[in-house]
Each structure stands twice: as C-alpha cells, then as structure tokens.
Design an enzyme around this catalytic site. Structure first.
Site, PDB file in Angstrom:
ATOM      1  N   CYS A  51       3.190   2.814  -3.479  1.00  0.00           N
ATOM      2  CA  CYS A  51       4.504   2.838  -4.110  1.00  0.00           C
ATOM      3  C   CYS A  51       5.263   1.535  -3.887  1.00  0.00           C
ATOM      4  CB  CYS A  51       5.321   4.053  -3.696  1.00  0.00           C
ATOM      5  SG  CYS A  51       5.285   4.406  -1.961  1.00  0.00           S
ATOM      6  N   HIS A 100      -2.579 -13.310   3.251  1.00  0.00           N
ATOM      7  CA  HIS A 100      -1.747 -12.265   2.668  1.00  0.00           C
ATOM      8  C   HIS A 100      -2.369 -10.888   2.882  1.00  0.00           C
ATOM      9  CE1 HIS A 100       1.250 -10.566  -0.066  1.00  0.00           C
ATOM     10  NE2 HIS A 100       0.261  -9.798  -0.509  1.00  0.00           N
TER      11      HIS A 100
END
Lengths: 423, 273
Positions: A51, A100
């Site tokens: 989400c 990342h």
C-alpha cells in the site's frame, strides 16, 4: 553494475490516491512479470506492490528502453496516462538500485521506519518472481543478499524494537484504552488491504467477534469469511456500533460515515463503555469531533503517524548504523556483480586452460628429451590452436550481444563449471 | 514509641523517593525497593499503633497528630492491597508521598493527647474507627486513581504521547481499580457509620445528633452512593467517575480537617491540636 535498475513510486513521491490507482493485485503482478520478461531489454524482473509502494526491480540490457517498457505497461494495464504518474516515478541504477532495495527491505524507506511487514511483502514478491521464473542469477543473488541485510539490520540495530508500524501503534493505543484487547468486538468499515492487515494484527491479540461492513456486500462477506466474522449491510453500521469496541474504517467515501451525533446516541446504549475508532481512510470516515465525547477515542492516520514520530527521533542513531551495514553490503554485492562481467571471465577462463595445458606440456616434454627445439615449438603451436578452437564457441557466446538470453546465467555457470574467480 | 514513628516516617519517605525515581527512570527494581520500604514502614507503623493501644488502652485517635498518623497508616495499607491486587505500581507515586506527608505533618504537631472525655472503649468504637479510616483511605486512593485516569485520558485524547503515556497503565485498569476502591470505601464507610450510630445510641442514647462531622460524613456517603448508583444504572464510568472520585475526596478532606477547624461537635477533640 549498471545493468540493475529499479523504477517505482512510494509514499514519499506519490499521494495515496495515485498509489491506490497503481497498486497491483497478485494476479496483476503475475501478468506483469510475464509481460515484462518477454521484453528483449529486460533479463530479470521482480515486481513489488504494497500500500505504500510499487516498484519494479530489473536486470536489463539497456536501461532507457527497459524503463519505457515498464512505464507503458503500467499505463496500459492500469488505464492511466503516463503524464499522471511520471512525476512520482524515481529510477535508481546500479549501486543506487541495490542500495534502495536493501533500504526498503530493512524498512528504512518505510512510511513508518522499522515496521516489520515490508520484509514479508518483499519475500512474497520474490516468491512470485521465482514461481513465474522471472528472476535469474543476479536477482536471486541480490534478493538473498537483501534478506540477509534486512535480517542483520534488524538484529544488530534497534530499528525494529519498538511498536512501530501504524497498526502496531494502533494496537498499543487500544491496549492503553482497554488494558487488553482480548475478547473485544471489532467492526471493520470498508474492506481494504490496510484494514485487512490491521485485523490480522488484532486477531493475534485474540480479539473477539469481527463484524465487517462494506459497500459492496459480497466483498464484505468474503473478508468476513476469511476471518471467521460476520458481514453486515452498510446501513447497519450505526446499530453495530452498540456492540463494537474497536472500529477500523477505511472506505473511499468523500464524507464522514459516522457522525458525532450518532456516536453520542450510541454511547447511551453502550452504557459509556469505551469505543476506539481507528480511521485509516483519507479523506476521513470518522468525524474527528467524536474524540470530544467521553470514553470515545478517534485516531486517524496522521494522529497515528504523529504518535510514531516520537519513536523515530530515538532511532536516528540506529538508522546511521543501519545505513553503514547497507553500504557495506552494497560494496560486497558490487564486487560480485562486477565479477560477472564478460571480459574478465573470458580472460580467466583462458588463463586457466592455458595454465593446465602448459603444465601438462612441460611434463610431457621432460620425458621427450630427444625432440629438437623446432619440434617443441610445433607442439606449443598445436596446444595454442587447440585451446583457441575449444574456447572459440564459448567465447563467442559470451561476447555476443543483443540476443535475448541471460548472459549472467552463463557467466555464473561457466565460473562454476571451471571454478573461476575473476575478482 | 517516638523511635518507631521516626523509623516509619523515614521508611515512608525513602519509599516515596523510590517510587518517584521509578516514575522517571522506569526501572522495575526501584519500584520493588519502594514497595519493600513501604511494607517495612507499614510493619513499624502497625507496631507503634498496637503499642500505643496497649499503653493507653485506646486506639490512638485523640488528637490531630494521632488521626493523621492513622490516616497515613490506612493509606499505605490500602495502597499495598491495591498494588497486590491490580499490580498498579505507579499509584505509589501518589500514595507514598501522601502518607509520608501526613506522617510528617503529624510529627510536627503536639504529641499531648487531648483530655479524654465521654469516650468508652467498646467494640463498636473500634470497628467504627478502623472502618472509617480504611474506607476514607480507599477514597483517597480512588482520588489518586482518578487523577491518573484524567492524566492518561488527556494524553490519549490530545494525541501527544509524552511523559505519562508510557508510564501510566491502561484507562480500563485505572477505572476498574478506582471503582473497586470506591466500592470498598463505600462498604467500609457504611459499616463505619452504622457502628458509629450503634455506639452513639449506647453512649448518648441517640443514633444521630446533628454533629457537623456526622452531617458531613452523611453527605460524603450520599455522594458516593450517588456515584455508585449512576455507574450501575446509567453507566457512569471513565472520566465522570474519575472527576466524582476527586470531588468526593475533597469533601472527605473537608470532613476530616475543615469541619474541626470551622465547626464544633462531639468529634472535635479527636482532631484538635
């Protein structure tokens, strides 16, 4: 290491509406993996959708066309024009991409730093990629390293020690209100992913009955069945407020679904038993004024974030430590990945074969002392020619470009077959 | 006797310090030390009360010094019970300094017992005294729990989870403990009033003599009766209950101290200095 690319958007770059719009379901991820791997520019691919983020991690031949493929795929399957989301996109290449993904897995990039759910979500994404056979040598290695790094960050730093994620914060609050959540009735308004997550956490604290109310009744029934609860119609919400102790709301409604007046009425028939509203919807579902009613507590997503931020301050030091662990891991991965390059592998391969041939030749020549220098020279030439001929096809295969095959796999295989170490 | 009292005061004070340190530092051993200190102080205190009883033949409640001391004893006693029953360690931050303060005040007052008149030893009187003191100590703790409840409720409602949020227990626990204290206090006060009436009847020939302390005790009783009634019937809990517990204790303080200074009656000699 320029062939690893990560493209995506997250809670920092995209508002919730956009994230919701772009989020992939597991079925869509499978379709996406299938589609992207067919592109000649992409060798390996992994798709993460939670989400808070949608990210595509790839090993590519050429960066620009690979990125183009991804963006046009998203725009096509989600039926959204590129212009609407291109500003929210970030692209990391090489070291940056590795860093990342390490940061994401270690939960340093999470909306709530240190929340533990992301690692599980990443593992699930990797699982999907392996079952769809879209991950290869590089991504396999990268993801295994990623999980190891995340584990190390978790065990060596205090980043995940406290109650951190939003639902954890909500549960801690619930326990400050109710003492224990055991046996408390939970009412779910709206059946989103986030709500489902919260319910999973609540159930772990042995809450009692679950009531699910959703605008589309079928979805509500589905979710209720999943958690052994009861589905009610959307119109019955106010009635069920009489029973519920914890209310989690996450609908997409533009207006308040529960008003202050309604709760005030309900409090009478509840005989003032406490009721705790967790409003994870944006815009909000629960009138914030309800918080002013005695024994009624309302927390929306910003309130919960505000509660969590206090912990984050304490964890800055731990974050620095985590960054160091990650940087170390990035360097190690870089070494490994560079070793997968073509030229060093060919050089190493030749060296190995030549060393063996030369050693054997010398051994043989010792016994053949009657040979003239000219004969020896001829034998040497013969050996070189042999080596060249044997290595010709593998070398050509490794050197060839543009064809759609996964070079890293061959490199890895050859290094393993010949026990090479071109580092 | 005086040594015992001094040891008691000393133990209560360092006990209170232990609990305050626990509030700030949050190390469990601090709270355990505090609890042990209070418990040993309580033993010394009980010893000195028993000793005083055998020496004078009366329960030592004949002047403000002695009543404050008994009040401190009752607060510590009830606190130890509440801590044992609810594991409400943090309440020590309120109870221990309160008792220590009462004891210090007591030690500053004259130790001369007031001349005893019209007092006859009777079982009714003993029950009356202990029931009233322990009952009112329960109300004192209910007030403390009410204060803690309001603090915690404020942090949750204001959504600024600072100092108290971590340190205070759940609202439900505070409310339940406060409610239990009020029920215990109410039962004991009822018992105290009844035994008081019986005693009054046996000595003065009448149950009720409109003595100010009687009147105010009656008011206190009605107040807590109303609180319990509202809780059972309408469901007054949480904030309202906490506010009422605090108000109730203010009325008790007035009954305990104010009435003696401002009004006169047949209880006066017990609390006069």
């Amino acid at each position: 290491m320029n062939d690893i690319v990560l493209i995506g958007l997250n809670h920092k770059t995209a508002p919730v509406e956009l994230r919701e719009c772009i989020a992939f379901s597991p079925e869509e991820i499978a379709i996406g993996l299938d589609r992207l791997i067919k592109s000649p520019h992409i060798n390996e691919v992994l798709l993460i959708s939670t989400c808070n983020r949608v990210e595509v991690l790839m090993k590519v031949n050429e960066i620009a066309p690979a990125i183009k493929t991804v963006t046009s795929f998203i725009s096509e399957i989600k039926n959204i024009s590129l212009r609407q989301f291109e500003n929210a996109l970030y692209v990391h290449e090489g070291d940056k991409a590795v860093q990342h993904i390490f940061r994401v897995a270690s939960s340093l990039d999470s909306m709530v730093v240190g929340e533990p759910q992301i690692l599980g979500q990443l593992k699930a994404a990797y699982q999907l990629a392996t079952t769809n056979k879209t991950s290869g040598v590089v991504l396999n290695r990268l993801l295994h390293k990623t999980f190891a790094v995340a584990k190390r960050v978790r065990s060596e730093t205090g980043i995940g020690n406290h109650a951190v994620s939003i639902s954890y914060a909500a549960i801690e609050l619930g326990r400050k209100i109710f003492g224990s959540l055991e046996g408390k009735t939970v009412l779910l308004i709206g059946a989103g992913e986030m709500a489902e997550l919260a319910v999973e956490h609540l159930i772990r604290h042995r809450t009692g009955d679950l009531i699910v109310s959703n605008r589309t009744f079928e979805h509500g029934v589905e979710l209720a069945q999943k958690f052994n609860g009861k589905a009610i119609k959307f119109e019955e919400i106010i009635d069920s407020l009489k029973l519920a102790d914890v209310v989690i709301s996450s609908t997409g409604s533009p207006n308040y679904i529960v008003s202050r007046k309604q709760v005030k009425e309900v409090m009478k028939s509840r005989r003032n038993r406490s009721i705790f509203f967790i409003d994870i919807a944006v815009p909000r579902d629960i009138d914030p004024d309800i918080n002013r009613i005695n024994n009624a507590y309302v927390y929306d997503i910003d309130d919960l974030k505000g509660v969590i931020n206090e912990n984050v301050e304490d964890r800055k030091k731990e974050a620095i430590k985590s960054e160091r662990i990650i940087d170390e891991a990035v360097i190690n991965f870089k070494k490994w990945n560079e070793s997968l390059a073509v030229v060093p592998t060919i050089v190493e391969l030749r060296k190995k074969v030549e060393t063996i041939a030369q050693a054997e030749l010398n051994k043989t020549l010792q016994d053949l002392s009657h040979l003239s220098a000219h004969d020896c020279e001829a034998l040497n030439r013969m050996i070189s020619a042999l080596i060249n001929k044997i290595l010709h096809d593998p070398t050509m295969l490794l050197k060839s470009t543009g064809s759609h095959w996964n070079k890293s796999s061959y490199l890895d295989l050859i290094q393993k077959l010949f026990k090479l170490d071109p580092r | 006797m005086e040594t015992l009292t001094n040891i008691t005061i000393f133990l209560y004070m360092i006990g209170a310090a232990g609990y305050l340190a626990y509030l700030f530092i949050q190390k469990d051993y601090l709270q355990k030390i505090g609890c042990c200190l209070l418990l040993s102080g309580f033993v010394f205190h009980s010893t000195s009360i028993v000793y005083g009883f055998f020496q004078s033949g009366h329960i030592p409640v004949h002047n403000l010094n002695e009543t404050l001391s008994i009040a401190g004893w009752a607060i510590i006693g009830v606190f130890l019970w509440v801590q044992y029953k609810f594991h409400l360690k943090i309440l020590g931050v309120y109870a221990a300094p309160l008792a220590a303060f009462a004891m210090v005040m007591a030690s500053q007052l004259s130790r001369e017992p007031a001349p005893i008149k019209n007092v006859f030893n009777s079982v009714w009187l003993h029950i009356h005294i202990f029931a009233v003191f322990i009952g009112e100590a329960s109300f004192a703790l209910a007030c403390g729990l009410g204060i803690l409840y309001l603090l915690q409720e404020h942090t949750i409602k204001a959504k600024s989870h600072g100092f108290f949020y971590k340190r205070l227990p759940s609202l439900e626990l505070l409310d339940l403990a406060g409610y239990t204290c009020i029920i215990a206090g109410f039962l004991l006060l009822t018992l105290g009033l009844i035994t008081g009436f019986v005693y009054a009847k046996s000595i003065w020939g009448r149950f009720w003599s409109w003595d100010p302390k009687e009147v105010w005790s009656g008011i206190t009783w009605l107040l807590y009766a109303a609180l319990l009634h509202q809780r059972l019937v309408v469901g007054w809990r949480g904030r309202k209950s906490a506010v009422m517990a605090i108000l109730g204790f203010i009325v008790i303080l007035f009954t305990f101290l104010g009435v003696n200074f401002l009004l006169t009656g047949h209880h006066e000699e017990f609390t006069r200095w």
